[in-house]
Structures are given as structure tokens and as C-alpha cells.
Design a protein around this motif. Structure first.
Motif, PDB file in Angstrom:
ATOM      1  N   VAL A 117       0.843  -1.204   0.000  1.00 43.77           N
ATOM      2  CA  VAL A 117       0.000   0.000   0.000  1.00 43.77           C
ATOM      3  C   VAL A 117       0.875   1.249   0.000  1.00 43.77           C
ATOM      4  O   VAL A 117       0.644   2.180  -0.771  1.00 43.77           O
ATOM      5  CB  VAL A 117      -0.944  -0.005   1.227  1.00 43.77           C
ATOM      6  N   LEU A 118       1.884   1.256   0.845  1.00 38.55           N
ATOM      7  CA  LEU A 118       2.803   2.392   0.907  1.00 38.55           C
ATOM      8  C   LEU A 118       3.530   2.584  -0.419  1.00 38.55           C
ATOM      9  O   LEU A 118       3.656   3.714  -0.909  1.00 38.55           O
ATOM     10  CB  LEU A 118       3.801   2.204   2.047  1.00 38.55           C
ATOM     11  N   LEU A 119       3.973   1.492  -1.020  1.00 33.50           N
ATOM     12  CA  LEU A 119       4.649   1.579  -2.314  1.00 33.50           C
ATOM     13  C   LEU A 119       3.703   2.116  -3.387  1.00 33.50           C
ATOM     14  O   LEU A 119       4.093   2.948  -4.205  1.00 33.50           O
ATOM     15  CB  LEU A 119       5.207   0.221  -2.735  1.00 33.50           C
ATOM     16  N   GLY A 120       2.465   1.684  -3.367  1.00 38.47           N
ATOM     17  CA  GLY A 120       1.484   2.184  -4.335  1.00 38.47           C
ATOM     18  C   GLY A 120       1.232   3.672  -4.175  1.00 38.47           C
ATOM     19  O   GLY A 120       1.223   4.423  -5.165  1.00 38.47           O
ATOM     20  N   ILE A 121       1.038   4.114  -2.951  1.00 39.14           N
ATOM     21  CA  ILE A 121       0.812   5.537  -2.694  1.00 39.14           C
ATOM     22  C   ILE A 121       2.031   6.354  -3.097  1.00 39.14           C
ATOM     23  O   ILE A 121       1.914   7.404  -3.735  1.00 39.14           O
ATOM     24  CB  ILE A 121       0.454   5.773  -1.207  1.00 39.14           C
ATOM     25  N   TYR A 122       3.215   5.871  -2.742  1.00 44.57           N
ATOM     26  CA  TYR A 122       4.426   6.610  -3.081  1.00 44.57           C
ATOM     27  C   TYR A 122       4.670   6.610  -4.584  1.00 44.57           C
ATOM     28  O   TYR A 122       5.183   7.587  -5.136  1.00 44.57           O
ATOM     29  CB  TYR A 122       5.639   6.045  -2.331  1.00 44.57           C
ATOM     30  N   THR A 123       4.307   5.538  -5.266  1.00 43.20           N
ATOM     31  CA  THR A 123       4.443   5.497  -6.724  1.00 43.20           C
ATOM     32  C   THR A 123       3.564   6.548  -7.371  1.00 43.20           C
ATOM     33  O   THR A 123       4.003   7.249  -8.294  1.00 43.20           O
ATOM     34  CB  THR A 123       4.097   4.093  -7.252  1.00 43.20           C
ATOM     35  N   VAL A 124       2.336   6.698  -6.885  1.00 40.31           N
ATOM     36  CA  VAL A 124       1.447   7.743  -7.408  1.00 40.31           C
ATOM     37  C   VAL A 124       2.051   9.121  -7.134  1.00 40.31           C
ATOM     38  O   VAL A 124       2.075   9.995  -8.008  1.00 40.31           O
ATOM     39  CB  VAL A 124       0.037   7.617  -6.803  1.00 40.31           C
ATOM     40  N   PHE A 125       2.551   9.321  -5.924  1.00 37.84           N
ATOM     41  CA  PHE A 125       3.197  10.592  -5.571  1.00 37.84           C
ATOM     42  C   PHE A 125       4.364  10.880  -6.502  1.00 37.84           C
ATOM     43  O   PHE A 125       4.492  11.986  -7.036  1.00 37.84           O
ATOM     44  CB  PHE A 125       3.668  10.541  -4.111  1.00 37.84           C
ATOM     45  N   LEU A 126       5.226   9.888  -6.724  1.00 36.08           N
ATOM     46  CA  LEU A 126       6.397  10.087  -7.572  1.00 36.08           C
ATOM     47  C   LEU A 126       5.988  10.331  -9.022  1.00 36.08           C
ATOM     48  O   LEU A 126       6.602  11.142  -9.715  1.00 36.08           O
ATOM     49  CB  LEU A 126       7.331   8.881  -7.468  1.00 36.08           C
ATOM     50  N   ARG A 127       4.929   9.695  -9.471  1.00 34.74           N
ATOM     51  CA  ARG A 127       4.443   9.925 -10.841  1.00 34.74           C
ATOM     52  C   ARG A 127       3.957  11.364 -10.997  1.00 34.74           C
ATOM     53  O   ARG A 127       4.237  12.022 -11.999  1.00 34.74           O
ATOM     54  CB  ARG A 127       3.312   8.942 -11.171  1.00 34.74           C
ATOM     55  N   VAL A 128       3.236  11.859 -10.009  1.00 36.66           N
ATOM     56  CA  VAL A 128       2.760  13.247 -10.049  1.00 36.66           C
ATOM     57  C   VAL A 128       3.948  14.200 -10.008  1.00 36.66           C
ATOM     58  O   VAL A 128       3.990  15.188 -10.747  1.00 36.66           O
ATOM     59  CB  VAL A 128       1.775  13.527  -8.897  1.00 36.66           C
ATOM     60  N   ARG A 129       4.914  13.915  -9.157  1.00 36.23           N
ATOM     61  CA  ARG A 129       6.111  14.761  -9.087  1.00 36.23           C
ATOM     62  C   ARG A 129       6.839  14.772 -10.429  1.00 36.23           C
ATOM     63  O   ARG A 129       7.315  15.801 -10.868  1.00 36.23           O
ATOM     64  CB  ARG A 129       7.072  14.254  -8.002  1.00 36.23           C
ATOM     65  N   HIS A 130       6.912  13.625 -11.079  1.00 32.19           N
ATOM     66  CA  HIS A 130       7.586  13.541 -12.377  1.00 32.19           C
ATOM     67  C   HIS A 130       6.854  14.374 -13.421  1.00 32.19           C
ATOM     68  O   HIS A 130       7.482  15.024 -14.248  1.00 32.19           O
ATOM     69  CB  HIS A 130       7.692  12.088 -12.841  1.00 32.19           C
ATOM     70  N   SER A 131       5.545  14.372 -13.386  1.00 30.42           N
ATOM     71  CA  SER A 131       4.800  15.117 -14.405  1.00 30.42           C
ATOM     72  C   SER A 131       4.843  16.623 -14.165  1.00 30.42           C
ATOM     73  O   SER A 131       4.643  17.393 -15.103  1.00 30.42           O
ATOM     74  CB  SER A 131       3.349  14.640 -14.462  1.00 30.42           C
ATOM     75  N   GLN A 132       5.126  17.051 -12.932  1.00 38.24           N
ATOM     76  CA  GLN A 132       5.054  18.473 -12.609  1.00 38.24           C
ATOM     77  C   GLN A 132       6.400  19.114 -12.281  1.00 38.24           C
ATOM     78  O   GLN A 132       6.475  20.328 -12.150  1.00 38.24           O
ATOM     79  CB  GLN A 132       4.123  18.691 -11.417  1.00 38.24           C
ATOM     80  N   ASN A 133       7.452  18.342 -12.130  1.00 47.85           N
ATOM     81  CA  ASN A 133       8.701  18.893 -11.617  1.00 47.85           C
ATOM     82  C   ASN A 133       9.855  18.590 -12.565  1.00 47.85           C
ATOM     83  O   ASN A 133      10.182  17.423 -12.807  1.00 47.85           O
ATOM     84  CB  ASN A 133       8.972  18.304 -10.228  1.00 47.85           C
ATOM     85  N   SER A 134      10.481  19.623 -13.078  1.00 48.72           N
ATOM     86  CA  SER A 134      11.586  19.429 -14.021  1.00 48.72           C
ATOM     87  C   SER A 134      12.803  18.790 -13.354  1.00 48.72           C
ATOM     88  O   SER A 134      13.580  18.096 -14.018  1.00 48.72           O
ATOM     89  CB  SER A 134      11.975  20.762 -14.651  1.00 48.72           C
ATOM     90  N   VAL A 153       7.918   0.538 -17.476  1.00 46.64           N
ATOM     91  CA  VAL A 153       7.810   1.837 -16.804  1.00 46.64           C
ATOM     92  C   VAL A 153       7.289   2.883 -17.780  1.00 46.64           C
ATOM     93  O   VAL A 153       6.428   3.703 -17.435  1.00 46.64           O
ATOM     94  CB  VAL A 153       9.162   2.260 -16.189  1.00 46.64           C
ATOM     95  N   ARG A 154       7.786   2.858 -19.025  1.00 43.38           N
ATOM     96  CA  ARG A 154       7.298   3.806 -20.041  1.00 43.38           C
ATOM     97  C   ARG A 154       5.814   3.604 -20.321  1.00 43.38           C
ATOM     98  O   ARG A 154       5.062   4.572 -20.445  1.00 43.38           O
ATOM     99  CB  ARG A 154       8.089   3.633 -21.331  1.00 43.38           C
ATOM    100  N   ALA A 155       5.390   2.346 -20.423  1.00 47.23           N
ATOM    101  CA  ALA A 155       3.978   2.063 -20.677  1.00 47.23           C
ATOM    102  C   ALA A 155       3.109   2.546 -19.519  1.00 47.23           C
ATOM    103  O   ALA A 155       2.041   3.131 -19.732  1.00 47.23           O
ATOM    104  CB  ALA A 155       3.772   0.562 -20.906  1.00 47.23           C
ATOM    105  N   ALA A 156       3.572   2.322 -18.288  1.00 48.18           N
ATOM    106  CA  ALA A 156       2.821   2.790 -17.119  1.00 48.18           C
ATOM    107  C   ALA A 156       2.784   4.311 -17.077  1.00 48.18           C
ATOM    108  O   ALA A 156       1.744   4.904 -16.750  1.00 48.18           O
ATOM    109  CB  ALA A 156       3.449   2.238 -15.838  1.00 48.18           C
ATOM    110  N   ALA A 157       3.892   4.948 -17.412  1.00 44.26           N
ATOM    111  CA  ALA A 157       3.930   6.414 -17.422  1.00 44.26           C
ATOM    112  C   ALA A 157       3.001   6.961 -18.495  1.00 44.26           C
ATOM    113  O   ALA A 157       2.280   7.942 -18.267  1.00 44.26           O
ATOM    114  CB  ALA A 157       5.355   6.911 -17.644  1.00 44.26           C
ATOM    115  N   ASP A 158       2.987   6.340 -19.671  1.00 45.87           N
ATOM    116  CA  ASP A 158       2.091   6.790 -20.734  1.00 45.87           C
ATOM    117  C   ASP A 158       0.624   6.576 -20.362  1.00 45.87           C
ATOM    118  O   ASP A 158      -0.228   7.398 -20.675  1.00 45.87           O
ATOM    119  CB  ASP A 158       2.398   6.070 -22.051  1.00 45.87           C
TER     120      ASP A 158
END
Length: 175
Positions: free
Chosen positions: A99-116, A153-158
Motif C-alpha cells: 500500500v505504501l509503495l502504491g501511494i508513493y508510486t502515485v506521488f512520484l508519478r505526479v512529481r515527475h509530471s510536474q517537476n523538471s 515503466v514507459r507504458a505505465a507512465a504513458d
């Protein structure tokens, strides 16, 4: 994310990005809000809408300007390393880690989309891994695994790219 860390199992590495962010927030707040109150300008420049440029304010400004980009890059790398730190116990099926890994993965994905800085850190880490895998001594099986991981990872990111999904969902204008 802070609430997740508050109620989950303690991970010491998670405090480091918060500490760096806090350092820069406190420095900027002190420079912009506290110092003008404690050391008001003597020449009346505050009344004219100008900020005080005392020695302490200048040194804080130089510190923030000089170290901000490098510090945010380090924070981005720490956030990525933290994901791997969380993946280890999850692979071993420790209680609550998926659960923690899933939540953190979502957080990191959002950070990746918004943070250079996170985007740059991911690119740098990927380039380093590609360089290590390109070594002639690397077994072909390891190369195949790396390419499959990158593809996954690319497929999940897309699949989770909100900008791409909203462009596709937007109705097309008739001409």
C-alpha cells in the motif's frame, strides 16, 4: 505525502527531502517576511514599495540562489532512491508495504509530471543505467530484463499521463 509518512512505518530516508524543502522555505520566509519587520529600512524605501536589502537579507538571497537548483536535484534523486527503498520490503511482502509503495508510486508519478528536477533526475539515472548495461561484460539476459523494465515503466507512465489523457478526451471542434 507527509500524512502518509506520519501514519505509516517510519522510513528515515523520507525525512531528508522534507528537511531540504524546509530549509529553503524557512530561508525564503525569513528573508521576505521576518527581516523587513525586524530590520525595517531606514531610508523609507519600504514606503515606496521596495524591499530591504540588509546584509543578512542579501546573504540569505545569495544562499538560496546559489544552492536551490543543486539541492532540488539532490531531493529528486533522494525521492527516486526512496522508491527503491520502499520496493525492497514490498518484494519481501512485509505488512503494509504494498500500500505504501502504491501511494508513493502515485506521488512520484505526479512529481515527475510536474517537476523538471525529477524529470531530469529520472533521465540522468536512466542514462547511467543504460551506460552500465551497454558494457560488453553485461550478460544479454540482464540487457533484456533492463529493456523490459524500461518498457514497462514507459507504458505505465504513458497510461497515467494526465495531459495526454485529457487531450484525447477533449471533444474535437467541428470546422
Amino acid at each position: 505525502m507527509a500524512l502518509v509518512w506520519l501514519y505509516s512505518r517510519q522510513v528515515s530516508l523520507a525525512i531528508l527531502p522534507f528537511a531540504v524543502y524546509s530549509l529553503f522555505h524557512v530561508a525564503t520566509y525569513t528573508r521576505n517576511n521576518l527581516l523587513p519587520v525586524v530590520q525595517p529600512p531606514a531610508d523609507g524605501s519600504a514606503a515606496a514599495g521596495k524591499t530591504s536589502n540588509g546584509a543578512l537579507s542579501e546573504s540569505i538571497g545569495r544562499f538560496v540562489k546559489e544552492y536551490y537548483d543543486a539541492s532540488m536535484t539532490i531531493v529528486a534523486v533522494m525521492e527516486i532512491v526512496l522508491w527503491f527503498r520502499l520496493a525492497g520490503p514490498a518484494i519481501l511482502f512485509y505488512k503494509g508495504t504494498w500500500v505504501l509503495l502504491g501511494i508513493y508510486t502515485v506521488f512520484l508519478r505526479v512529481r515527475h509530471s510536474q517537476n523538471s528536477f525529477v524529470q531530469s533526475a529520472v533521465s540522468q539515472i536512466t542514462a547511467r543505467a543504460d551506460g552500465a548495461i551497454a558494457n560488453q561484460n553485461t550478460p544479454p539476459a540482464a540487457r533484456n530484463v533492463w529493456e523490459q523494465v524500461k518498457g514497462g515503466v514507459r507504458a505505465a507512465a504513458d497510461a497515467t499521463d494526465v495531459n495526454r489523457l485529457t487531450r484525447q478526451a477533449a471533444p474535437k471542434k467541428s470546422q
